[in-house]
Motif scaffolding. Structure first.
Motif, PDB file in Angstrom:
ATOM      1  N   SER A 101       0.756  -1.240   0.105  1.00 14.67           N
ATOM      2  CA  SER A 101      -0.060   0.026   0.075  1.00 14.67           C
ATOM      3  C   SER A 101       0.873   1.318  -0.111  1.00 14.67           C
ATOM      4  O   SER A 101       0.653   2.234  -0.646  1.00 14.67           O
ATOM      5  CB  SER A 101      -0.994   0.045   1.206  1.00 14.67           C
ATOM      6  OG  SER A 101      -1.674   1.201   1.157  1.00 14.67           O
ATOM      7  N   LEU A 102       1.991   1.155   1.017  1.00 11.17           N
ATOM      8  CA  LEU A 102       2.930   2.407   0.754  1.00 11.17           C
ATOM      9  C   LEU A 102       3.677   2.683  -0.442  1.00 11.17           C
ATOM     10  O   LEU A 102       3.563   3.716  -1.081  1.00 11.17           O
ATOM     11  CB  LEU A 102       3.946   2.083   2.012  1.00 11.17           C
ATOM     12  CG  LEU A 102       3.266   2.406   3.303  1.00 11.17           C
ATOM     13  CD1 LEU A 102       4.336   2.073   4.271  1.00 11.17           C
ATOM     14  CD2 LEU A 102       2.773   3.833   3.646  1.00 11.17           C
ATOM     15  N   ALA A 103       3.918   1.429  -1.354  1.00 10.49           N
ATOM     16  CA  ALA A 103       4.764   1.631  -2.298  1.00 10.49           C
ATOM     17  C   ALA A 103       3.825   2.154  -3.515  1.00 10.49           C
ATOM     18  O   ALA A 103       3.930   3.137  -4.358  1.00 10.49           O
ATOM     19  CB  ALA A 103       5.320   0.141  -2.717  1.00 10.49           C
ATOM     20  N   GLY A 104       2.349   1.741  -3.527  1.00 14.00           N
ATOM     21  CA  GLY A 104       1.289   2.012  -4.397  1.00 14.00           C
ATOM     22  C   GLY A 104       1.108   3.649  -4.202  1.00 14.00           C
ATOM     23  O   GLY A 104       1.101   4.232  -5.406  1.00 14.00           O
ATOM     24  N   TRP A 105       1.065   3.995  -3.161  1.00 14.49           N
ATOM     25  CA  TRP A 105       0.846   5.322  -2.695  1.00 14.49           C
ATOM     26  C   TRP A 105       1.896   6.357  -3.217  1.00 14.49           C
ATOM     27  O   TRP A 105       1.661   7.258  -4.009  1.00 14.49           O
ATOM     28  CB  TRP A 105       0.541   5.664  -1.267  1.00 14.49           C
ATOM     29  CG  TRP A 105       0.159   7.057  -0.882  1.00 14.49           C
ATOM     30  CD1 TRP A 105      -1.191   7.498  -0.878  1.00 14.49           C
ATOM     31  CD2 TRP A 105       1.113   8.159  -0.622  1.00 14.49           C
ATOM     32  NE1 TRP A 105      -0.885   8.624  -0.462  1.00 14.49           N
ATOM     33  CE2 TRP A 105       0.193   9.345  -0.310  1.00 14.49           C
ATOM     34  CE3 TRP A 105       2.398   8.292  -0.691  1.00 14.49           C
ATOM     35  CZ2 TRP A 105       0.990  10.558  -0.157  1.00 14.49           C
ATOM     36  CZ3 TRP A 105       3.142   9.494  -0.308  1.00 14.49           C
ATOM     37  CH2 TRP A 105       2.068  10.501   0.015  1.00 14.49           C
ATOM     38  N   MET A 106       3.184   5.771  -3.018  1.00 13.24           N
ATOM     39  CA  MET A 106       4.400   6.518  -3.385  1.00 13.24           C
ATOM     40  C   MET A 106       4.440   6.483  -4.934  1.00 13.24           C
ATOM     41  O   MET A 106       4.763   7.770  -5.535  1.00 13.24           O
ATOM     42  CB  MET A 106       5.580   5.994  -2.753  1.00 13.24           C
ATOM     43  CG  MET A 106       6.683   6.821  -3.161  1.00 13.24           C
ATOM     44  SD  MET A 106       6.389   8.579  -1.816  1.00 13.24           S
ATOM     45  CE  MET A 106       7.680   9.357  -2.425  1.00 13.24           C
ATOM     46  N   THR A 108       1.851   6.554  -6.832  1.00 11.23           N
ATOM     47  CA  THR A 108       0.608   7.422  -7.528  1.00 11.23           C
ATOM     48  C   THR A 108       1.141   8.970  -7.271  1.00 11.23           C
ATOM     49  O   THR A 108       0.813   9.825  -7.987  1.00 11.23           O
ATOM     50  CB  THR A 108      -0.312   6.826  -6.849  1.00 11.23           C
ATOM     51  OG1 THR A 108      -0.966   5.715  -7.224  1.00 11.23           O
ATOM     52  CG2 THR A 108      -1.700   8.002  -7.194  1.00 11.23           C
ATOM     53  N   HIS A 109       1.643   9.349  -5.954  1.00 16.26           N
ATOM     54  CA  HIS A 109       1.410  10.399  -5.462  1.00 16.26           C
ATOM     55  C   HIS A 109       3.324  11.140  -5.227  1.00 16.26           C
ATOM     56  O   HIS A 109       3.431  12.196  -5.028  1.00 16.26           O
ATOM     57  CB  HIS A 109       1.109  10.650  -4.031  1.00 16.26           C
ATOM     58  CG  HIS A 109      -0.228  10.205  -4.300  1.00 16.26           C
ATOM     59  ND1 HIS A 109      -1.290  10.884  -4.732  1.00 16.26           N
ATOM     60  CD2 HIS A 109      -1.019   9.334  -3.742  1.00 16.26           C
ATOM     61  CE1 HIS A 109      -2.553  10.393  -4.785  1.00 16.26           C
ATOM     62  NE2 HIS A 109      -2.360   9.415  -4.230  1.00 16.26           N
ATOM     63  N   GLY A 110       4.179  10.260  -5.516  1.00  9.67           N
ATOM     64  CA  GLY A 110       5.666  10.433  -5.472  1.00  9.67           C
ATOM     65  C   GLY A 110       5.848  11.711  -6.239  1.00  9.67           C
ATOM     66  O   GLY A 110       6.726  12.697  -5.668  1.00  9.67           O
ATOM     67  N   SER A 111       5.554  11.924  -7.646  1.00 13.66           N
ATOM     68  CA  SER A 111       5.832  13.021  -8.380  1.00 13.66           C
ATOM     69  C   SER A 111       5.491  14.196  -7.883  1.00 13.66           C
ATOM     70  O   SER A 111       5.987  15.163  -7.859  1.00 13.66           O
ATOM     71  CB  SER A 111       5.506  12.680  -9.782  1.00 13.66           C
ATOM     72  OG  SER A 111       4.089  12.594  -9.799  1.00 13.66           O
ATOM     73  N   SER A 112       4.178  14.291  -7.214  1.00 17.36           N
ATOM     74  CA  SER A 112       3.803  15.480  -6.853  1.00 17.36           C
ATOM     75  C   SER A 112       4.395  15.964  -5.511  1.00 17.36           C
ATOM     76  O   SER A 112       4.590  17.255  -5.312  1.00 17.36           O
ATOM     77  CB  SER A 112       2.164  15.169  -6.255  1.00 17.36           C
ATOM     78  OG  SER A 112       1.174  14.629  -7.599  1.00 17.36           O
ATOM     79  N   ILE A 113       4.857  15.039  -4.793  1.00 21.05           N
ATOM     80  CA  ILE A 113       5.561  15.548  -3.725  1.00 21.05           C
ATOM     81  C   ILE A 113       6.965  15.999  -4.293  1.00 21.05           C
ATOM     82  O   ILE A 113       7.438  16.969  -3.727  1.00 21.05           O
ATOM     83  CB  ILE A 113       5.919  14.370  -2.683  1.00 21.05           C
ATOM     84  CG1 ILE A 113       4.492  13.880  -2.111  1.00 21.05           C
ATOM     85  CG2 ILE A 113       6.711  14.681  -1.473  1.00 21.05           C
ATOM     86  CD1 ILE A 113       4.561  12.575  -1.461  1.00 21.05           C
ATOM     87  N   ARG A 114       7.655  15.325  -4.924  1.00 22.06           N
ATOM     88  CA  ARG A 114       8.923  15.797  -5.336  1.00 22.06           C
ATOM     89  C   ARG A 114       8.901  17.204  -6.371  1.00 22.06           C
ATOM     90  O   ARG A 114       9.395  17.921  -6.094  1.00 22.06           O
ATOM     91  CB  ARG A 114       9.412  14.905  -6.547  1.00 22.06           C
ATOM     92  CG  ARG A 114      10.053  13.508  -5.903  1.00 22.06           C
ATOM     93  CD  ARG A 114      10.762  12.660  -6.921  1.00 22.06           C
ATOM     94  NE  ARG A 114      10.029  12.012  -7.649  1.00 22.06           N
ATOM     95  CZ  ARG A 114       9.094  10.818  -7.496  1.00 22.06           C
ATOM     96  NH1 ARG A 114       9.350  10.313  -6.103  1.00 22.06           N
ATOM     97  NH2 ARG A 114       8.322  10.486  -8.363  1.00 22.06           N
ATOM     98  N   ASP A 115       7.623  17.107  -6.974  1.00 17.96           N
ATOM     99  CA  ASP A 115       7.516  18.510  -7.615  1.00 17.96           C
ATOM    100  C   ASP A 115       7.200  19.737  -6.557  1.00 17.96           C
ATOM    101  O   ASP A 115       7.708  20.961  -6.917  1.00 17.96           O
ATOM    102  CB  ASP A 115       6.375  18.477  -8.572  1.00 17.96           C
ATOM    103  CG  ASP A 115       6.309  17.505  -9.986  1.00 17.96           C
ATOM    104  OD1 ASP A 115       7.656  17.291 -10.135  1.00 17.96           O
ATOM    105  OD2 ASP A 115       5.593  17.290 -10.466  1.00 17.96           O
ATOM    106  N   ALA A 116       6.419  19.342  -5.512  1.00 10.38           N
ATOM    107  CA  ALA A 116       6.111  20.347  -4.658  1.00 10.38           C
ATOM    108  C   ALA A 116       7.459  21.082  -3.686  1.00 10.38           C
ATOM    109  O   ALA A 116       7.532  21.961  -3.323  1.00 10.38           O
ATOM    110  CB  ALA A 116       5.253  19.917  -3.671  1.00 10.38           C
ATOM    111  N   THR A 117       8.463  19.983  -3.646  1.00  5.80           N
ATOM    112  CA  THR A 117       9.598  20.175  -2.720  1.00  5.80           C
ATOM    113  C   THR A 117      10.732  20.799  -3.842  1.00  5.80           C
ATOM    114  O   THR A 117      11.860  21.233  -3.430  1.00  5.80           O
ATOM    115  CB  THR A 117       9.990  18.980  -2.331  1.00  5.80           C
ATOM    116  OG1 THR A 117      10.363  17.907  -2.997  1.00  5.80           O
ATOM    117  CG2 THR A 117       9.010  18.544  -1.131  1.00  5.80           C
ATOM    118  N   THR A 118      10.540  20.657  -5.150  1.00  4.44           N
ATOM    119  CA  THR A 118      11.597  21.175  -5.890  1.00  4.44           C
ATOM    120  C   THR A 118      11.536  22.806  -6.026  1.00  4.44           C
ATOM    121  O   THR A 118      10.485  23.312  -6.640  1.00  4.44           O
ATOM    122  CB  THR A 118      11.672  20.536  -7.441  1.00  4.44           C
ATOM    123  OG1 THR A 118      11.630  19.167  -7.330  1.00  4.44           O
ATOM    124  CG2 THR A 118      12.660  21.037  -8.367  1.00  4.44           C
TER     125      THR A 118
END
Length: 121
Positions: A101-106, A108-118
């Protein structure tokens, strides 16, 4: 005399605190997830390469802790040179749905987090 209640016995304790303590450290989840995915005995060197750039000391520390918690089983073969293998236990395998579940969430949403912190240029 008043009984001292440990933090794990407290009825109001958040189970996520205990979970985070269980998987604390940068390498805990990658190590456990690799053993779950492999689902067979794995040699130390294979685990170290899979979790690169983890140090030998750090991997050893995590594996010993997981062994104490009955999440990982360690088998030593009396050969020269000695061979040691690690395998996820039945208890450790119960973490698979949670880690999936954690891997699936990441995923799905990992790029949004990376984009928000770049930082924007």
């Amino acid at each position: 005399m008043e009984k001292i209640v440990s933090s794990t016995e407290s009825p109001n304790r958040c189970p996520m605190v205990d979970f985070v303590n269980l998987i604390a450290g940068k390498w805990a989840i990658p190590i456990l997830y690799r053993l779950i995915i492999e689902d067979r005995p794995v040699r130390f060197g294979v685990l170290q390469r899979a979790a690169s750039p983890i140090t030998q000391k750090e991997l050893t520390r995590h594996l010993r802790l997981f062994e104490q918690q009955s999440l990982v089983a360690r088998t030593v073969y009396p050969e020269m040179p000695p061979r040691v293998e690690y395998e996820i236990t039945e208890l450790g395998k119960t973490l698979k749905p949670t880690l999936d579940s954690l891997a699936g969430w990441m995923t799905t949403h990992g790029s949004s987090i990376r984009d928000a912190t770049t930082p924007a240029n």
